[in-house]
Design a protein around this motif. Structure first.
Motif, PDB file in Angstrom:
ATOM      1  N   UNK A 110      -0.505 -17.415  48.246  1.00  0.00           N
ATOM      2  CA  UNK A 110      -0.631 -18.558  47.328  1.00  0.00           C
ATOM      3  C   UNK A 110      -1.984 -18.531  46.623  1.00  0.00           C
ATOM      4  N   UNK A 111      -3.033 -18.209  47.362  1.00  0.00           N
ATOM      5  CA  UNK A 111      -4.376 -18.140  46.771  1.00  0.00           C
ATOM      6  C   UNK A 111      -4.466 -16.988  45.774  1.00  0.00           C
ATOM      7  N   UNK A 112      -3.884 -15.847  46.119  1.00  0.00           N
ATOM      8  CA  UNK A 112      -3.887 -14.700  45.204  1.00  0.00           C
ATOM      9  C   UNK A 112      -3.140 -15.046  43.918  1.00  0.00           C
ATOM     10  N   UNK A 113      -2.041 -15.765  44.038  1.00  0.00           N
ATOM     11  CA  UNK A 113      -1.295 -16.207  42.853  1.00  0.00           C
ATOM     12  C   UNK A 113      -2.153 -17.126  41.987  1.00  0.00           C
ATOM     13  N   UNK A 114      -2.766 -18.106  42.641  1.00  0.00           N
ATOM     14  CA  UNK A 114      -3.567 -19.095  41.902  1.00  0.00           C
ATOM     15  C   UNK A 114      -4.714 -18.428  41.156  1.00  0.00           C
ATOM     16  N   UNK A 115      -5.378 -17.482  41.791  1.00  0.00           N
ATOM     17  CA  UNK A 115      -6.531 -16.848  41.153  1.00  0.00           C
ATOM     18  C   UNK A 115      -6.136 -15.791  40.124  1.00  0.00           C
ATOM     19  N   UNK A 116      -4.852 -15.395  40.104  1.00  0.00           N
ATOM     20  CA  UNK A 116      -4.428 -14.376  39.135  1.00  0.00           C
ATOM     21  C   UNK A 116      -3.985 -14.975  37.804  1.00  0.00           C
ATOM     22  N   UNK A 117      -4.009 -16.278  37.669  1.00  0.00           N
ATOM     23  CA  UNK A 117      -3.555 -16.914  36.430  1.00  0.00           C
ATOM     24  C   UNK A 117      -4.675 -16.901  35.390  1.00  0.00           C
ATOM     25  N   UNK A 118      -4.754 -15.806  34.659  1.00  0.00           N
ATOM     26  CA  UNK A 118      -5.815 -15.645  33.661  1.00  0.00           C
ATOM     27  C   UNK A 118      -5.591 -16.485  32.415  1.00  0.00           C
ATOM     28  N   UNK A 119      -4.319 -16.814  32.103  1.00  0.00           N
ATOM     29  CA  UNK A 119      -4.045 -17.540  30.864  1.00  0.00           C
ATOM     30  C   UNK A 119      -4.883 -18.809  30.771  1.00  0.00           C
ATOM     31  N   UNK A 120      -4.888 -19.578  31.825  1.00  0.00           N
ATOM     32  CA  UNK A 120      -5.623 -20.840  31.778  1.00  0.00           C
ATOM     33  C   UNK A 120      -7.123 -20.602  31.841  1.00  0.00           C
ATOM     34  N   UNK A 121      -7.537 -19.670  32.671  1.00  0.00           N
ATOM     35  CA  UNK A 121      -8.967 -19.455  32.880  1.00  0.00           C
ATOM     36  C   UNK A 121      -9.654 -18.925  31.621  1.00  0.00           C
ATOM     37  N   UNK A 122      -9.047 -17.967  30.938  1.00  0.00           N
ATOM     38  CA  UNK A 122      -9.704 -17.360  29.772  1.00  0.00           C
ATOM     39  C   UNK A 122      -9.930 -18.358  28.635  1.00  0.00           C
ATOM     40  N   UNK A 123      -8.889 -19.089  28.190  1.00  0.00           N
ATOM     41  CA  UNK A 123      -9.153 -20.066  27.123  1.00  0.00           C
ATOM     42  C   UNK A 123     -10.101 -21.179  27.557  1.00  0.00           C
ATOM     43  N   UNK A 124      -9.994 -21.612  28.814  1.00  0.00           N
ATOM     44  CA  UNK A 124     -10.897 -22.653  29.289  1.00  0.00           C
ATOM     45  C   UNK A 124     -12.326 -22.146  29.330  1.00  0.00           C
ATOM     46  N   UNK A 125     -12.501 -20.856  29.549  1.00  0.00           N
ATOM     47  CA  UNK A 125     -13.835 -20.260  29.567  1.00  0.00           C
ATOM     48  C   UNK A 125     -14.539 -20.352  28.222  1.00  0.00           C
ATOM     49  N   UNK A 126     -13.767 -20.538  27.153  1.00  0.00           N
ATOM     50  CA  UNK A 126     -14.365 -20.683  25.813  1.00  0.00           C
ATOM     51  C   UNK A 126     -14.893 -22.096  25.576  1.00  0.00           C
ATOM     52  N   UNK A 127     -14.553 -23.019  26.480  1.00  0.00           N
ATOM     53  CA  UNK A 127     -15.039 -24.392  26.369  1.00  0.00           C
ATOM     54  C   UNK A 127     -16.314 -24.539  27.197  1.00  0.00           C
TER      55      UNK A 127
END
Length: 146
Positions: A105-122
């Motif tokens: 479950x943790x590996x799944x959660x941390x592999x979701x780049x879609x949300x992390x990458x755009x949020x990183x621009x904020x």
């Protein structure tokens, strides 16, 4: 008669729909990399937070408890989930993530780049504001700073 939404509201709703669709697409892809369906991954995530009765899982998924039984059976056969008696009422069985299930479950959660990458621009302030606005939209009480 329902009043018509203003153009800004329509645009925001469309953008939210795009974000949700992209999130689901990436979530399904991440789940598949662990040989899971999106629904199995979602159940595993729910159980990684803590053991849950089948009825509560069904409520979260908005499905029948009999559907959850099959999902939990498949996760259990892979060693990701186990059933255990509820300490408060031994007639009730809880589904719980195993150590391997919690790791997955943790590996799944941390592999979701879609949300992390755009949020990183904020900026941090913009992410905090977005979090606050989403909580407000969902009627979730904001976390208190300690």
């Amino acid at each position: 008669m329902t009043p018509r939404a203003d153009p800004l509201t329509i645009e925001v709703v469309d953008l939210i729909g795009t974000v949700v669709a992209r999130y689901h697409e990436e979530y399904e892809h991440a789940a598949a990399e662990h040989s899971l369906t999106g629904t199995q991954a979602r159940v595993l995530h729910l159980l990684s937070v803590g053991p849950q009765p089948m009825r509560k899982i069904a409520q979260c998924l908005k499905c029948e408890p009999s559907n959850v039984t099959g999902i939990v059976d498949r996760l259990e056969s892979r060693g990701l989930v186990e059933r255990r008696p509820d300490p408060a009422d031994r007639r009730i069985k809880l589904a719980a993530a195993t150590t391997e299930g919690a790791r997955t479950a943790e590996a799944l959660r941390t592999s979701l780049n879609f949300a992390r990458e755009p949020l990183g621009r904020l900026t941090v302030a913009e992410r905090a504001l977005l979090k606050q606005l989403l909580q407000q939209m969902l009627g979730v009480a904001p976390e208190r700073a300690e």
